[in-house]
Design an enzyme around this catalytic site. Structure first.
Site, PDB file in Angstrom:
ATOM      1  NE  ARG A 186       2.137  -1.794  18.464  1.00 18.02           N
ATOM      2  CZ  ARG A 186       1.319  -0.797  18.685  1.00 18.02           C
ATOM      3  NH1 ARG A 186       0.813  -0.140  17.705  1.00 18.02           N
ATOM      4  NH2 ARG A 186       0.851  -0.757  19.847  1.00 18.02           N
TER       5      ARG A 186
ATOM      6  CE1 TYR B 266       6.312 -16.592  -3.577  1.00 15.53           C
ATOM      7  CE2 TYR B 266       5.263 -14.758  -2.549  1.00 15.53           C
ATOM      8  CZ  TYR B 266       5.791 -16.026  -2.259  1.00 15.53           C
ATOM      9  OH  TYR B 266       6.212 -16.659  -1.242  1.00 15.53           O
TER      10      TYR B 266
ATOM     11  CG  ASP C  95       6.236  -8.015  -6.186  1.00 12.55           C
ATOM     12  OD1 ASP C  95       7.659  -7.643  -6.072  1.00 12.55           O
ATOM     13  OD2 ASP C  95       5.882  -9.157  -5.714  1.00 12.55           O
TER      14      ASP C  95
ATOM     15  CE  LYS D  51      11.954 -13.957  -2.092  1.00 10.63           C
ATOM     16  NZ  LYS D  51      10.980 -13.562  -1.164  1.00 10.63           N
TER      17      LYS D  51
END
Length: 385
Positions: A52, A104, A176, A201
């Site tokens: 982690r 978004y 973004d 994406k």
């Protein structure tokens, strides 16, 4: 200027973060599929103690992502929204955030439904209007959240102009950059403080993983964001990090094809006269085409249109398509079509959707790397049927 900075993005895509395995000479970074690491003595790990907090495969990915955005730091997450959540968790409660009004849908939901409950104030504005932004900034404004091109209306926001206003007020700017990838737009060079990506994406590019990333040149911000990454634990698995490293190698080539295909596709749809309007920053008809040319080196693969049909007709159009698949997401090698009103932006308040024009007629295409003539032919036959 370092050797890394002097290299082209095409070269960075292939080489950054990737070092041959010293034990066996493997050219690809191994998948270190481990949760923990043996320590020679208590509290004295060799490099990592728990995955982690750190993993060699993720470290290689973060080095590559930082190089792509010409950044000092990159922090990788399990999803784009996990990355966005980390930004919010690095702020002090009560902060005021100015946000692109057509952000978004998932980002807007995160802000309205989750973080608004914890004392954060969100003001959704049309960030194309710099005068309105300047008037809205006050002493409580800590962050301006920019999306450009916006999703799904493909509005272009003046990054440098927003950054200049934020700097005067002592606020930070997040951009973004998902819709262009680092290949076509680099907001940090225009004054932004943090760049966020849904690596699902274009960076991932194959519709087979979920991921997110933050890039920054600010050491203090990077430290805060890394703490959230460690404390919150929303990290990629080693396998997904490996997959992203693989995808980055072809990112520049893929983006070139996405861009050329989308421009040809948009021009063909505009010339056909079958649509009420075609929206693509690379078209001369786009109202902010000049600004797009100024701050972007390419326009990527998203094309939005308004159809001359009611919802029943739009649904028939989707059913008639043979190559373009009806699905959420974008940026994969295959072409997709999406209905924002009922899919990606269904969580946007109805009155805001109506104001923005996210209605039954709006359709968003994600243009892949197929032969563009086949994609144009698919749209034509779907309309005719």
């Amino acid at each position: 200027m370092s050797a890394k900075d002097a290299q082209s993005l095409e070269t960075i895509c292939v080489h950054a973060g990737v070092v041959p395995d010293p034990q066996h000479g493997a050219i690809m970074t191994p998948i270190f599929q481990t949760s923990t690491y043996v320590q020679p003595a208590p509290g004295q790990p060799l490099t990592y103690d728990y995955s982690r907090g750190g993993n060699p495969t993720r470290a290689a990915l973060e080095t590559s992502l930082a190089a792509l955005e010409r950044a000092k730091h990159a922090i990788s997450f399990a999803s784009g929204l996990a990355a966005e959540q980390a930004i919010m968790q690095a702020l002090e409660p009560g902060a005021r955030i100015i946000v692109s009004e057509d952000v978004y849908g998932g980002s807007g939901r995160l802000f309205r439904k989750l973080f608004a409950r914890y004392g954060f104030q969100f003001d959704f504005l049309d960030l194309r209007d710099l005068n309105a932004v300047a008037a809205a900034i006050d002493s409580k404004t800590k962050l301006i959240w920019v999306e450009t091109p916006t999703n799904p209306l493909l509005r272009i926001v003046d990054i440098a102009g927003i950054c200049a206003l934020a700097k005067k007020a002592g606020a930070k700017v997040v951009v973004d950059n998902t819709f262009t990838s680092p290949i076509f737009q680099q907001p940090l060079t225009l004054g932004a403080d943090i760049v966020v990506h849904s690596t699902t994406k274009y960076i991932g590019g194959h519709s087979d993983l979920i991921g997110g990333a933050l890039m920054t040149n600010d050491d203090e911000l990077a430290e805060k964001l890394r703490f959230v990454q460690f404390a919150g634990g929303a990290v990629n698995s080693p396998f997904e990090c490996f997959m992203l490293l693989r995808s980055i190698k072809t990112l520049a080539l893929r983006m070139e094809r996405h861009n050329s295909n989308a421009l040809a596709f948009a021009r063909a749809l505009e010339d056909s006269g079958d649509f009420a309007s075609v929206i693509y920053p690379g078209l001369e008809s786009h109202p902010q085409h000049a600004l797009a040319r100024q701050q972007m080196s390419g326009y990527a693969g998203v094309v939005s249109v308004y159809m001359r049909r009611d919802m029943e007709g739009v649904t028939r159009f989707f059913k008639n398509l043979r190559l373009l698949a009806l699905a959420e997401s974008l940026g994969g090698v295959e072409s997709l079509v999406n209905h924002p009103e009922q899919m990606t932006h269904a969580s946007v308040p109805p009155d805001l959707r109506q104001k923005l024009g996210i209605n039954a007629q709006l359709v968003r295409f994600s243009i892949g790397i197929e032969n563009v003539n086949d994609l144009i032919a698919d749209v034509r036959q779907a309309l005719q049927r």
